[in-house]
Design a protein around this motif. Structure first.
Motif, PDB file in Angstrom:
ATOM      1  N   LYS A 192       1.723 -12.922  -8.169  1.00 13.30           N
ATOM      2  CA  LYS A 192       3.044 -12.883  -7.544  1.00 13.30           C
ATOM      3  C   LYS A 192       3.395 -11.472  -7.081  1.00 13.30           C
ATOM      4  O   LYS A 192       4.015 -11.289  -6.036  1.00 13.30           O
ATOM      5  CB  LYS A 192       4.103 -13.367  -8.536  1.00 13.30           C
ATOM      6  N   CYS A 193       3.003 -10.483  -7.873  1.00 16.30           N
ATOM      7  CA  CYS A 193       3.390  -9.098  -7.599  1.00 16.30           C
ATOM      8  C   CYS A 193       2.629  -8.490  -6.422  1.00 16.30           C
ATOM      9  O   CYS A 193       3.236  -7.911  -5.512  1.00 16.30           O
ATOM     10  CB  CYS A 193       3.176  -8.254  -8.852  1.00 16.30           C
ATOM     11  N   ARG A 194       1.311  -8.586  -6.410  1.00 18.24           N
ATOM     12  CA  ARG A 194       0.488  -7.857  -5.443  1.00 18.24           C
ATOM     13  C   ARG A 194       0.829  -8.162  -3.980  1.00 18.24           C
ATOM     14  O   ARG A 194       1.003  -7.231  -3.179  1.00 18.24           O
ATOM     15  CB  ARG A 194      -0.997  -8.125  -5.707  1.00 18.24           C
ATOM     16  N   PRO A 195       0.916  -9.445  -3.582  1.00 18.27           N
ATOM     17  CA  PRO A 195       1.181  -9.706  -2.154  1.00 18.27           C
ATOM     18  C   PRO A 195       2.534  -9.168  -1.690  1.00 18.27           C
ATOM     19  O   PRO A 195       2.696  -8.825  -0.518  1.00 18.27           O
ATOM     20  CB  PRO A 195       1.140 -11.242  -2.070  1.00 18.27           C
ATOM     21  N   ASN A 196       3.494  -9.101  -2.603  1.00 22.49           N
ATOM     22  CA  ASN A 196       4.823  -8.606  -2.245  1.00 22.49           C
ATOM     23  C   ASN A 196       4.888  -7.083  -2.247  1.00 22.49           C
ATOM     24  O   ASN A 196       5.731  -6.492  -1.579  1.00 22.49           O
ATOM     25  CB  ASN A 196       5.862  -9.152  -3.228  1.00 22.49           C
ATOM     26  N   THR A 197       3.994  -6.457  -2.979  1.00 19.21           N
ATOM     27  CA  THR A 197       4.075  -5.010  -3.204  1.00 19.21           C
ATOM     28  C   THR A 197       3.202  -4.207  -2.254  1.00 19.21           C
ATOM     29  O   THR A 197       3.643  -3.199  -1.692  1.00 19.21           O
ATOM     30  CB  THR A 197       3.688  -4.688  -4.662  1.00 19.21           C
ATOM     31  N   TYR A 198       1.959  -4.620  -2.055  1.00 17.95           N
ATOM     32  CA  TYR A 198       0.994  -3.796  -1.328  1.00 17.95           C
ATOM     33  C   TYR A 198       0.655  -4.411   0.029  1.00 17.95           C
ATOM     34  O   TYR A 198       0.570  -5.624   0.168  1.00 17.95           O
ATOM     35  CB  TYR A 198      -0.282  -3.624  -2.143  1.00 17.95           C
ATOM     36  N   GLY A 199       0.459  -3.538   1.019  1.00 24.19           N
ATOM     37  CA  GLY A 199       0.091  -4.014   2.339  1.00 24.19           C
ATOM     38  C   GLY A 199      -0.286  -2.862   3.240  1.00 24.19           C
ATOM     39  O   GLY A 199      -0.521  -1.736   2.790  1.00 24.19           O
ATOM     40  N   THR A 200      -0.368  -3.138   4.528  1.00 27.85           N
ATOM     41  CA  THR A 200      -0.631  -2.120   5.531  1.00 27.85           C
ATOM     42  C   THR A 200       0.360  -2.300   6.680  1.00 27.85           C
ATOM     43  O   THR A 200       0.858  -3.405   6.921  1.00 27.85           O
ATOM     44  CB  THR A 200      -2.067  -2.213   6.082  1.00 27.85           C
ATOM     45  N   ASN A 201       0.646  -1.197   7.381  1.00 23.40           N
ATOM     46  CA  ASN A 201       1.533  -1.305   8.542  1.00 23.40           C
ATOM     47  C   ASN A 201       0.707  -1.488   9.812  1.00 23.40           C
ATOM     48  O   ASN A 201      -0.536  -1.589   9.763  1.00 23.40           O
ATOM     49  CB  ASN A 201       2.478  -0.110   8.625  1.00 23.40           C
ATOM     50  N   VAL A 207       0.813   0.738   2.551  1.00 27.00           N
ATOM     51  CA  VAL A 207       2.241   0.837   2.259  1.00 27.00           C
ATOM     52  C   VAL A 207       2.538   0.162   0.929  1.00 27.00           C
ATOM     53  O   VAL A 207       1.783  -0.688   0.453  1.00 27.00           O
ATOM     54  CB  VAL A 207       3.103   0.190   3.374  1.00 27.00           C
ATOM     55  N   VAL A 208       3.640   0.575   0.320  1.00 23.44           N
ATOM     56  CA  VAL A 208       4.158  -0.056  -0.898  1.00 23.44           C
ATOM     57  C   VAL A 208       5.546  -0.593  -0.563  1.00 23.44           C
ATOM     58  O   VAL A 208       6.455   0.168  -0.244  1.00 23.44           O
ATOM     59  CB  VAL A 208       4.227   0.947  -2.069  1.00 23.44           C
ATOM     60  N   ASN A 209       5.689  -1.901  -0.632  1.00 23.87           N
ATOM     61  CA  ASN A 209       6.937  -2.537  -0.201  1.00 23.87           C
ATOM     62  C   ASN A 209       7.949  -2.724  -1.324  1.00 23.87           C
ATOM     63  O   ASN A 209       9.114  -3.040  -1.045  1.00 23.87           O
ATOM     64  CB  ASN A 209       6.629  -3.896   0.432  1.00 23.87           C
ATOM     65  N   CYS A 210       7.531  -2.554  -2.569  1.00 21.06           N
ATOM     66  CA  CYS A 210       8.447  -2.820  -3.681  1.00 21.06           C
ATOM     67  C   CYS A 210       8.085  -1.968  -4.881  1.00 21.06           C
ATOM     68  O   CYS A 210       6.904  -1.887  -5.254  1.00 21.06           O
ATOM     69  CB  CYS A 210       8.403  -4.308  -4.048  1.00 21.06           C
ATOM     70  N   ASN A 211       9.086  -1.346  -5.478  1.00 21.03           N
ATOM     71  CA  ASN A 211       8.917  -0.665  -6.771  1.00 21.03           C
ATOM     72  C   ASN A 211      10.172  -0.841  -7.618  1.00 21.03           C
ATOM     73  O   ASN A 211      10.546   0.025  -8.398  1.00 21.03           O
ATOM     74  CB  ASN A 211       8.572   0.811  -6.588  1.00 21.03           C
TER      75      ASN A 211
END
Length: 226
Positions: A192-201, A207-211
C-alpha cells in the motif's frame, strides 16, 4: 575503546552512535542475523545522520526526496571509513553494511524488501531509540529524522543501555494520516505504501510523494526539541 570508536564516528559527521553486543540479537529472524553475514561478529556498532528539520516543512516530492535518498551514501562513507579505522587501531575485522541497498530479499507480491539486517531494530538494540507507531526509529534528540548505518565487528564490546520510548501513549496521528491506511501501529503494508510514496516525474527524476507518517509525528524532532 568504545569511546574512541564513538568519537571517531561522530567526527566523520554522524550525530549518534551506539553499541549492541551480539547477545542482544537472539530474536533476529533467520537470514537477517549479523552472524548470517559475518559469522565471527561479536558486536554491532550503529550510528545515524539526522536530516535537517526544515525538510519536514516543504513538499516532499523533490527537495525532501532528494536529500533523504542522498543521505544514504553519506552514511555509507562513514561506515567504510570507520571500519578501516577500527581495523587499524584494534586489529580484527570490521564489516561496513550498506545503509539501504543493495539487498537480496524481495517479495514481489507484498512489495516488501528487507535490508541485510534491520537497521532500525539494530538501532533499538544499540540504545539509540525505540520504534514509533509509524515503524520509524524515534530518538530522544533527533526524533524520526535519522538515517542509520551499521558496522559488524569481531571486537567484543559491551552493549549500551536501552532507550526509553518517547512515542506518546494514545497518539495515532501517523496511522490516521496515512492516505493509504498502510500503518497499523506495528508494521507497514509496503504494497500500500510504496506505490503512493515513490515514483518518477516527467523528466525521469525520482520523487517522493508522501512522508506524512514522518512529518505529523509530535516527536519528529525528538523530545528535547518540542
Amino acid at each position: 575503546m568504545k569511546k574512541q570508536i564513538k568519537d571517531f564516528i561522530l567526527s566523520l559527521g554522524a550525530d549518534v552512535c551506539g553499541f549492541a553486543n551480539i547477545d542482544r540479537f537472539l530474536e533476529a529472524p533467520a537470514g537477517f542475523h549479523p552472524k548470517d553475514i559475518f559469522p565471527d561478529c561479536q558486536s554491532v556498532i550503529v550510528f545515524g545522520i539526522a536530516l535537517p528539520k526544515g525538510l519536514t516543512k516543504v513538499d516532499p516530492r523533490l527537495i525532501y526526496g532528494y536529500f533523504n535518498n542522498s543521505t544514504c551514501p553519506n552514511v555509507d562513507r562513514v561506515a567504510f571509513r570507520a571500519a578501516k579505522e577500527i581495523e587499524r587501531l584494534y586489529g580484527g575485522y570490521a564489516v561496513p553494511l550498506p545503509s539501504d541497498d543493495p539487498y537480496e530479499y524481495w517479495d514481489s507480491e507484498k512489495m516488501e524488501g528487507r535490508g541485510l539486517i534491520s537497521m532500525k531494530h539494530a538501532a533499538v538494540l544499540a540504545g539509540l531509540g525505540t520504534l514509533g507507531k509509524n515503524t520509524l526509529l524515534l530518538n530522544e534528540e533527533y526524533g524520526n529524522l535519522l538515517t542509520l548505518g551499521a558496522i559488524l565487528t569481531d571486537l567484543n564490546l559491551e552493549s549500551d543501555p536501552l532507550a526509553k520510548s518517547i512515542c506518546i501513549d494514545g497518539c495515532s496521528l501517523c496511522i490516521q494520516s496515512c492516505p493509504t491506511q498502510a500503518l497499523n501501529g506495528r508494521c507497514t503494508n509496503q504494497a500500500k505504501c510504496r506505490p503512493n510514496t515513490y515514483g518518477t516525474n516527467a523528466r525521469g527524476f525520482s520523487v517522493v510523494n508522501c512522508n506524512k507518517c514522518r512529518t505529523v509525528c509530535p516527536m519528529r524532532f525528538g523530545k528535547r526539541k518540542q
